[in-house]
Motif scaffolding. Sequence first.
Motif, PDB file in Angstrom:
ATOM      1  N   GLU A  39       0.823  -1.201   0.000  1.00 26.54           N
ATOM      2  CA  GLU A  39       0.000   0.000   0.000  1.00 26.54           C
ATOM      3  C   GLU A  39       0.860   1.254   0.000  1.00 26.54           C
ATOM      4  OE1 GLU A  39      -2.743  -0.161   3.249  1.00 26.54           O
ATOM      5  OE2 GLU A  39      -4.112  -1.466   2.152  1.00 26.54           O
ATOM      6  N   ALA A  40       1.922   1.254   0.794  1.00 26.03           N
ATOM      7  CA  ALA A  40       2.813   2.414   0.861  1.00 26.03           C
ATOM      8  C   ALA A  40       3.472   2.664  -0.494  1.00 26.03           C
ATOM      9  CB  ALA A  40       3.865   2.214   1.949  1.00 26.03           C
ATOM     10  N   VAL A  41       3.849   1.605  -1.184  1.00 22.55           N
ATOM     11  CA  VAL A  41       4.454   1.749  -2.514  1.00 22.55           C
ATOM     12  C   VAL A  41       3.445   2.356  -3.473  1.00 22.55           C
ATOM     13  CG1 VAL A  41       5.322   0.469  -4.516  1.00 22.55           C
ATOM     14  CG2 VAL A  41       6.168  -0.074  -2.229  1.00 22.55           C
ATOM     15  N   LYS A  42       2.215   1.850  -3.461  1.00 17.24           N
ATOM     16  CA  LYS A  42       1.174   2.366  -4.353  1.00 17.24           C
ATOM     17  C   LYS A  42       0.890   3.841  -4.096  1.00 17.24           C
ATOM     18  CE  LYS A  42      -1.150  -2.064  -4.902  1.00 17.24           C
ATOM     19  NZ  LYS A  42      -2.318  -2.877  -4.499  1.00 17.24           N
ATOM     20  N   GLU A  43       0.956   4.241  -2.819  1.00 13.33           N
ATOM     21  CA  GLU A  43       0.680   5.627  -2.437  1.00 13.33           C
ATOM     22  C   GLU A  43       1.908   6.514  -2.557  1.00 13.33           C
ATOM     23  OE1 GLU A  43      -0.954   5.357   1.487  1.00 13.33           O
ATOM     24  OE2 GLU A  43      -2.709   4.231   0.802  1.00 13.33           O
ATOM     25  N   GLY A  44       3.061   5.928  -2.819  1.00 15.71           N
ATOM     26  CA  GLY A  44       4.292   6.706  -2.915  1.00 15.71           C
ATOM     27  C   GLY A  44       4.769   7.232  -1.574  1.00 15.71           C
ATOM     28  N   ASP A  45       4.404   6.565  -0.501  1.00 14.69           N
ATOM     29  CA  ASP A  45       4.752   6.996   0.854  1.00 14.69           C
ATOM     30  C   ASP A  45       6.061   6.335   1.278  1.00 14.69           C
ATOM     31  OD1 ASP A  45       4.904   7.694   3.522  1.00 14.69           O
ATOM     32  OD2 ASP A  45       2.792   7.249   3.936  1.00 14.69           O
ATOM     33  N   GLU A  46       7.163   6.973   0.926  1.00 17.40           N
ATOM     34  CA  GLU A  46       8.486   6.410   1.198  1.00 17.40           C
ATOM     35  C   GLU A  46       8.765   6.299   2.692  1.00 17.40           C
ATOM     36  OE1 GLU A  46      13.186   7.373   0.377  1.00 17.40           O
ATOM     37  OE2 GLU A  46      11.693   8.244  -0.954  1.00 17.40           O
ATOM     38  N   GLU A  47       8.319   7.284   3.452  1.00 21.28           N
ATOM     39  CA  GLU A  47       8.561   7.264   4.896  1.00 21.28           C
ATOM     40  C   GLU A  47       7.871   6.052   5.545  1.00 21.28           C
ATOM     41  OE1 GLU A  47       7.515  10.057   8.722  1.00 21.28           O
ATOM     42  OE2 GLU A  47       8.022  11.041   6.831  1.00 21.28           O
ATOM     43  N   MET A  48       6.633   5.797   5.157  1.00 20.88           N
ATOM     44  CA  MET A  48       5.907   4.645   5.702  1.00 20.88           C
ATOM     45  C   MET A  48       6.562   3.347   5.244  1.00 20.88           C
ATOM     46  SD  MET A  48       3.621   3.297   7.601  1.00 20.88           S
ATOM     47  CE  MET A  48       2.621   4.679   8.072  1.00 20.88           C
ATOM     48  N   LEU A  49       6.979   3.295   3.988  1.00 26.46           N
ATOM     49  CA  LEU A  49       7.640   2.105   3.471  1.00 26.46           C
ATOM     50  C   LEU A  49       8.901   1.793   4.276  1.00 26.46           C
ATOM     51  CD1 LEU A  49       7.900  -0.179   1.400  1.00 26.46           C
ATOM     52  CD2 LEU A  49       9.116   1.436  -0.077  1.00 26.46           C
ATOM     53  N   LEU A  50       9.714   2.798   4.535  1.00 26.92           N
ATOM     54  CA  LEU A  50      10.930   2.584   5.320  1.00 26.92           C
ATOM     55  C   LEU A  50      10.612   2.127   6.733  1.00 26.92           C
ATOM     56  CD1 LEU A  50      13.049   5.634   4.116  1.00 26.92           C
ATOM     57  CD2 LEU A  50      13.340   3.233   3.493  1.00 26.92           C
ATOM     58  N   PHE A  51       9.589   2.721   7.334  1.00 27.09           N
ATOM     59  CA  PHE A  51       9.180   2.312   8.676  1.00 27.09           C
ATOM     60  C   PHE A  51       8.779   0.841   8.683  1.00 27.09           C
ATOM     61  CE2 PHE A  51       5.649   1.456  11.577  1.00 27.09           C
ATOM     62  CZ  PHE A  51       6.274   1.689  12.787  1.00 27.09           C
ATOM     63  N   LEU A  52       7.954   0.451   7.707  1.00 28.93           N
ATOM     64  CA  LEU A  52       7.479  -0.930   7.645  1.00 28.93           C
ATOM     65  C   LEU A  52       8.612  -1.906   7.348  1.00 28.93           C
ATOM     66  CD1 LEU A  52       4.202  -0.186   5.694  1.00 28.93           C
ATOM     67  CD2 LEU A  52       4.357  -0.941   8.078  1.00 28.93           C
ATOM     68  N   MET A  53       9.557  -1.511   6.502  1.00 29.99           N
ATOM     69  CA  MET A  53      10.709  -2.363   6.223  1.00 29.99           C
ATOM     70  C   MET A  53      11.519  -2.588   7.487  1.00 29.99           C
ATOM     71  SD  MET A  53      11.828  -0.871   2.495  1.00 29.99           S
ATOM     72  CE  MET A  53      13.346  -1.806   2.374  1.00 29.99           C
ATOM     73  N   ASN A  54      11.683  -1.538   8.267  1.00 33.85           N
ATOM     74  CA  ASN A  54      12.403  -1.667   9.531  1.00 33.85           C
ATOM     75  C   ASN A  54      11.670  -2.587  10.490  1.00 33.85           C
ATOM     76  OD1 ASN A  54      14.735  -0.089   9.136  1.00 33.85           O
ATOM     77  ND2 ASN A  54      13.508   1.759   9.290  1.00 33.85           N
ATOM     78  N   GLU A  55      10.358  -2.483  10.545  1.00 34.67           N
ATOM     79  CA  GLU A  55       9.570  -3.374  11.388  1.00 34.67           C
ATOM     80  C   GLU A  55       9.748  -4.828  10.956  1.00 34.67           C
ATOM     81  OE1 GLU A  55       7.397  -2.927  14.171  1.00 34.67           O
ATOM     82  OE2 GLU A  55       8.631  -1.125  14.202  1.00 34.67           O
ATOM     83  N   LEU A  56       9.766  -5.041   9.648  1.00 29.19           N
ATOM     84  CA  LEU A  56       9.886  -6.396   9.122  1.00 29.19           C
ATOM     85  C   LEU A  56      11.221  -7.046   9.489  1.00 29.19           C
ATOM     86  CD1 LEU A  56       8.362  -8.484   7.391  1.00 29.19           C
ATOM     87  CD2 LEU A  56       9.538  -7.550   5.416  1.00 29.19           C
ATOM     88  N   VAL A  57      12.274  -6.250   9.552  1.00 27.29           N
ATOM     89  CA  VAL A  57      13.591  -6.810   9.863  1.00 27.29           C
ATOM     90  C   VAL A  57      13.923  -6.759  11.359  1.00 27.29           C
ATOM     91  CG1 VAL A  57      14.522  -6.373   7.575  1.00 27.29           C
ATOM     92  CG2 VAL A  57      14.855  -4.675   9.359  1.00 27.29           C
ATOM     93  N   GLY A  58      12.953  -6.390  12.168  1.00 22.90           N
ATOM     94  CA  GLY A  58      13.190  -6.470  13.603  1.00 22.90           C
ATOM     95  C   GLY A  58      12.952  -5.213  14.395  1.00 22.90           C
ATOM     96  N   GLY A  59      12.518  -4.144  13.776  1.00 26.58           N
ATOM     97  CA  GLY A  59      12.174  -2.952  14.502  1.00 26.58           C
ATOM     98  C   GLY A  59      13.291  -1.985  14.767  1.00 26.58           C
ATOM     99  N   ASP A  60      14.485  -2.248  14.262  1.00 26.23           N
ATOM    100  CA  ASP A  60      15.597  -1.320  14.442  1.00 26.23           C
ATOM    101  C   ASP A  60      15.420  -0.172  13.453  1.00 26.23           C
ATOM    102  OD1 ASP A  60      17.952   0.055  14.756  1.00 26.23           O
ATOM    103  OD2 ASP A  60      19.240  -1.593  14.135  1.00 26.23           O
ATOM    104  N   ASP A  61      15.132   1.018  13.961  1.00 24.87           N
ATOM    105  CA  ASP A  61      14.818   2.132  13.064  1.00 24.87           C
ATOM    106  C   ASP A  61      16.035   2.712  12.345  1.00 24.87           C
ATOM    107  OD1 ASP A  61      15.991   3.423  15.175  1.00 24.87           O
ATOM    108  OD2 ASP A  61      14.317   4.762  15.576  1.00 24.87           O
TER     109      ASP A  61
END
Length: 66
Positions: A39-61
Amino acid sequence: MLNELKSNLGNVMRAYQAEGKQIPDDLWYQGCLIFKMEEAVKEGDEEMLLFLMNELVGGDDTAFTA
């Protein structure tokens, strides 16, 4: 990248089901994160995408940054 993640996660979930085991909550959570990443990719929301990627790999921001 997201399609590969979804495919791999789906394979793991199907393996649990094939063995008659309950799918762990963390796998469901990962699936939700991947969905929200799409959804973040479709909306072009890079900040949300980065946040979610960090969550996926363990929450280290500090793992992924703009």
